[in-house]
Scaffold this motif. Structure first.
Motif, PDB file in Angstrom:
ATOM      1  N   LEU A 101      37.750  53.092  45.539  1.00 32.80           N
ATOM      2  CA  LEU A 101      38.240  51.956  44.774  1.00 32.80           C
ATOM      3  C   LEU A 101      38.701  52.375  43.387  1.00 32.80           C
ATOM      4  O   LEU A 101      38.019  53.121  42.700  1.00 32.80           O
ATOM      5  CB  LEU A 101      37.140  50.902  44.628  1.00 32.80           C
ATOM      6  N   PHE A 136      38.633  40.410  51.470  1.00 32.74           N
ATOM      7  CA  PHE A 136      39.593  41.117  50.631  1.00 32.74           C
ATOM      8  C   PHE A 136      41.032  40.839  51.030  1.00 32.74           C
ATOM      9  O   PHE A 136      41.952  41.553  50.668  1.00 32.74           O
ATOM     10  CB  PHE A 136      39.254  42.612  50.529  1.00 32.74           C
ATOM     11  N   ARG A 164      37.815  37.640  47.383  1.00 33.62           N
ATOM     12  CA  ARG A 164      36.570  38.222  46.867  1.00 33.62           C
ATOM     13  C   ARG A 164      35.334  37.518  47.426  1.00 33.62           C
ATOM     14  O   ARG A 164      34.403  38.155  47.895  1.00 33.62           O
ATOM     15  CB  ARG A 164      36.536  38.132  45.347  1.00 33.62           C
ATOM     16  N   TYR A 180      33.027  47.111  45.558  1.00 26.28           N
ATOM     17  CA  TYR A 180      33.915  46.218  44.805  1.00 26.28           C
ATOM     18  C   TYR A 180      33.103  45.262  43.949  1.00 26.28           C
ATOM     19  O   TYR A 180      32.158  44.650  44.410  1.00 26.28           O
ATOM     20  CB  TYR A 180      34.792  45.431  45.773  1.00 26.28           C
ATOM     21  N   TRP A 218      34.700  48.721  50.463  1.00 29.34           N
ATOM     22  CA  TRP A 218      34.674  47.450  49.741  1.00 29.34           C
ATOM     23  C   TRP A 218      33.275  47.118  49.237  1.00 29.34           C
ATOM     24  O   TRP A 218      33.113  46.274  48.357  1.00 29.34           O
ATOM     25  CB  TRP A 218      35.186  46.305  50.618  1.00 29.34           C
TER      26      TRP A 218
END
Length: 178
Positions: free
Chosen positions: A141, A53, A48, A177, A174
């Motif tokens: 996601l 990732f 993270r 995220y 991402w």
């Protein structure tokens, strides 16, 4: 410095189906990973925090592969072992990261996060590897689930020195995220 040999062919190819849960797949060698729960937390934080990732921890023996979907009980993973760094094909993948992984006993394990299923074991030649983790077929996601279309490939080749993890290609999804 590793060099790329475009004519190198894999000496081993193995196709697996593994479980992803909590948006993660743990990849490790039990011989170089001491089953300390802090290692998986450290690898998650690395994944993270680095925005790769794909995180590592545990002295080269543990990878935490984050997946866009919350769970997928039949995640396809291809393992390819090469004698040298393979030719790049980054255009065929949505996300790609290079990391180090030690497999001293030749046994590589894939396990869903959270203890929600059995680990899948496969055998590779024992060694210290550079691993190119590639993923594609990503959905929004958290939306994938059991019908997820994401798949992964791990290309392994022997390394002579340790190297920092390197993001080769970033999947734009991402960015959402949290």
């Amino acid at each position: 410095m590793e060099t790329m040999d475009s004519g190198v062919q894999p000496k081993l190819i193995r196709d697996l189906q593994v479980r992803a849960d909590y948006g993660q797949i743990y990849i490790y060698s039990a011989a170089s990973f001491d089953d300390d729960p802090q290692v998986s937390l450290d690898a998650l934080e690395d994944a993270r925090g680095s925005r790769r990732f794909v995180g590592t921890a545990g002295a080269g023996g543990f990878i935490d592969l984050l997946t866009p979907g919350q769970w997928n009980w039949k995640t396809p993973v291809r393992i390819e072992v090469f004698p040298a760094e393979p030719k790049g094909d980054t255009d065929e993948w949505e996300h790609e990261v290079d990391v180090d992984l030690d497999v001293p006993d030749g046994r590589l394990w894939f396990e869903p996060a959270g203890g929600s299923g059995n680990a899948v074991e496969t055998k590779v030649p024992a060694g210290e590897y550079r691993v190119r983790v590639s993923g594609r077929g990503f959905a929004a996601l958290g939306r994938a689930g059991a019908e997820g279309s994401d798949s992964y490939r791990l290309r392994l080749w022997a390394r002579t020195t340790d190297a920092p993890a390197a993001l080769r290609k970033f999947w734009s999804g991402w960015e959402n995220y949290r």
